[in-house]
Motif scaffolding. Structure first.
Motif, PDB file in Angstrom:
ATOM      1  N   ALA A  94      55.736 106.198  51.082  1.00  0.00           N
ATOM      2  CA  ALA A  94      56.532 106.722  52.197  1.00  0.00           C
ATOM      3  C   ALA A  94      58.013 106.463  51.965  1.00  0.00           C
ATOM      4  O   ALA A  94      58.868 107.333  52.220  1.00  0.00           O
ATOM      5  N   PHE A  95      58.351 105.281  51.459  1.00  0.00           N
ATOM      6  CA  PHE A  95      59.746 104.955  51.190  1.00  0.00           C
ATOM      7  C   PHE A  95      60.324 105.881  50.113  1.00  0.00           C
ATOM      8  O   PHE A  95      61.421 106.420  50.259  1.00  0.00           O
ATOM      9  N   LEU A  96      59.575 106.061  49.032  1.00  0.00           N
ATOM     10  CA  LEU A  96      60.049 106.943  47.961  1.00  0.00           C
ATOM     11  C   LEU A  96      60.164 108.384  48.433  1.00  0.00           C
ATOM     12  O   LEU A  96      61.141 109.079  48.107  1.00  0.00           O
ATOM     13  N   ALA A  99      63.205 108.623  50.520  1.00  0.00           N
ATOM     14  CA  ALA A  99      64.412 108.594  49.686  1.00  0.00           C
ATOM     15  C   ALA A  99      64.641 109.945  49.020  1.00  0.00           C
ATOM     16  O   ALA A  99      65.782 110.428  48.942  1.00  0.00           O
ATOM     17  N   VAL A 100      63.571 110.581  48.551  1.00  0.00           N
ATOM     18  CA  VAL A 100      63.684 111.900  47.919  1.00  0.00           C
ATOM     19  C   VAL A 100      64.154 112.922  48.945  1.00  0.00           C
ATOM     20  O   VAL A 100      65.065 113.732  48.681  1.00  0.00           O
ATOM     21  N   VAL A 101      63.564 112.913  50.135  1.00  0.00           N
ATOM     22  CA  VAL A 101      63.972 113.846  51.190  1.00  0.00           C
ATOM     23  C   VAL A 101      65.424 113.607  51.559  1.00  0.00           C
ATOM     24  O   VAL A 101      66.211 114.568  51.703  1.00  0.00           O
ATOM     25  N   LEU A 102      65.826 112.361  51.709  1.00  0.00           N
ATOM     26  CA  LEU A 102      67.226 112.041  52.035  1.00  0.00           C
ATOM     27  C   LEU A 102      68.155 112.523  50.932  1.00  0.00           C
ATOM     28  O   LEU A 102      69.219 113.101  51.210  1.00  0.00           O
ATOM     29  N   LEU A 104      67.591 115.012  48.831  1.00  0.00           N
ATOM     30  CA  LEU A 104      67.617 116.475  48.887  1.00  0.00           C
ATOM     31  C   LEU A 104      68.481 116.974  50.037  1.00  0.00           C
ATOM     32  O   LEU A 104      69.260 117.924  49.880  1.00  0.00           O
ATOM     33  N   VAL A 105      68.363 116.335  51.189  1.00  0.00           N
ATOM     34  CA  VAL A 105      69.185 116.727  52.338  1.00  0.00           C
ATOM     35  C   VAL A 105      70.648 116.486  52.032  1.00  0.00           C
ATOM     36  O   VAL A 105      71.507 117.326  52.328  1.00  0.00           O
ATOM     37  N   THR A 106      70.949 115.370  51.422  1.00  0.00           N
ATOM     38  CA  THR A 106      72.336 115.047  51.074  1.00  0.00           C
ATOM     39  C   THR A 106      72.868 116.053  50.060  1.00  0.00           C
ATOM     40  O   THR A 106      73.990 116.569  50.206  1.00  0.00           O
ATOM     41  N   LEU A 107      72.077 116.333  49.026  1.00  0.00           N
ATOM     42  CA  LEU A 107      72.509 117.310  48.012  1.00  0.00           C
ATOM     43  C   LEU A 107      72.688 118.697  48.613  1.00  0.00           C
ATOM     44  O   LEU A 107      73.632 119.426  48.279  1.00  0.00           O
ATOM     45  N   THR A 108      71.799 119.068  49.498  1.00  0.00           N
ATOM     46  CA  THR A 108      71.878 120.386  50.129  1.00  0.00           C
ATOM     47  C   THR A 108      73.115 120.463  51.001  1.00  0.00           C
ATOM     48  O   THR A 108      73.833 121.482  51.005  1.00  0.00           O
ATOM     49  N   SER A 109      73.394 119.420  51.772  1.00  0.00           N
ATOM     50  CA  SER A 109      74.555 119.461  52.656  1.00  0.00           C
ATOM     51  C   SER A 109      75.865 119.396  51.876  1.00  0.00           C
ATOM     52  O   SER A 109      76.847 120.005  52.252  1.00  0.00           O
ATOM     53  N   VAL A 110      75.885 118.700  50.753  1.00  0.00           N
ATOM     54  CA  VAL A 110      77.093 118.599  49.913  1.00  0.00           C
ATOM     55  C   VAL A 110      77.336 119.950  49.234  1.00  0.00           C
ATOM     56  O   VAL A 110      78.462 120.428  49.150  1.00  0.00           O
ATOM     57  N   SER A 111      76.284 120.583  48.745  1.00  0.00           N
ATOM     58  CA  SER A 111      76.443 121.851  48.037  1.00  0.00           C
ATOM     59  C   SER A 111      76.738 123.007  49.014  1.00  0.00           C
ATOM     60  O   SER A 111      77.279 124.033  48.623  1.00  0.00           O
TER      61      SER A 111
END
Length: 113
Positions: A94-96, A99-102, A104-111
């Motif tokens: 669940a932690f991993l 972390a992957v979802v976070l 991806l969300v961060t990368l998506t929002s930055v891009s």
């Protein structure tokens, strides 16, 4: 004599075992005497023999009970350890995943900017 240091935990455990056995023997002798008092027709020799057998059987019964308890304790420990490992695996997963979802969300929002 052995040059290895004495482990106090082992010494205490052995001492506790000896004390437990001696207390059980005393309990067996006491119960045997109580039992034979209810049999007034026994001769002194018969009474002594019955008390010895009763006390010996009491100790054997106690030992079997301790062995069953120790075995059940080992079984429970194995079960709890397996459950703990499964819970730990799920938590790590669940932690991993989080972390992957976070990431991806961060990368998506930055891009997206």
């Amino acid at each position: 004599m052995d040059d290895r240091p004495i482990d106090p935990r082992v010494l205490i455990s052995e001492l506790e075992g000896h004390l437990l056995i001696e207390a059980t023997r005393a309990e067996g002798r006491s119960e045997a005497a109580r039992f034979t008092r209810s049999l007034p027709w026994l001769t002194d020799t018969q009474r002594e023999e019955v008390e010895q057998v009763y006390a010996r059987d009491h100790l054997a019964l106690s030992r079997r009970s301790w062995e069953r308890t120790a075995l059940r304790g080992q079984e429970l420990r194995a079960e709890y350890e397996a459950a703990y490992r499964a819970l730990r695996r799920r938590l790590c997963t669940a932690f991993l995943l989080g972390a992957v979802v976070l990431a991806l969300v961060t990368l998506t929002s930055v891009s997206a900017r």
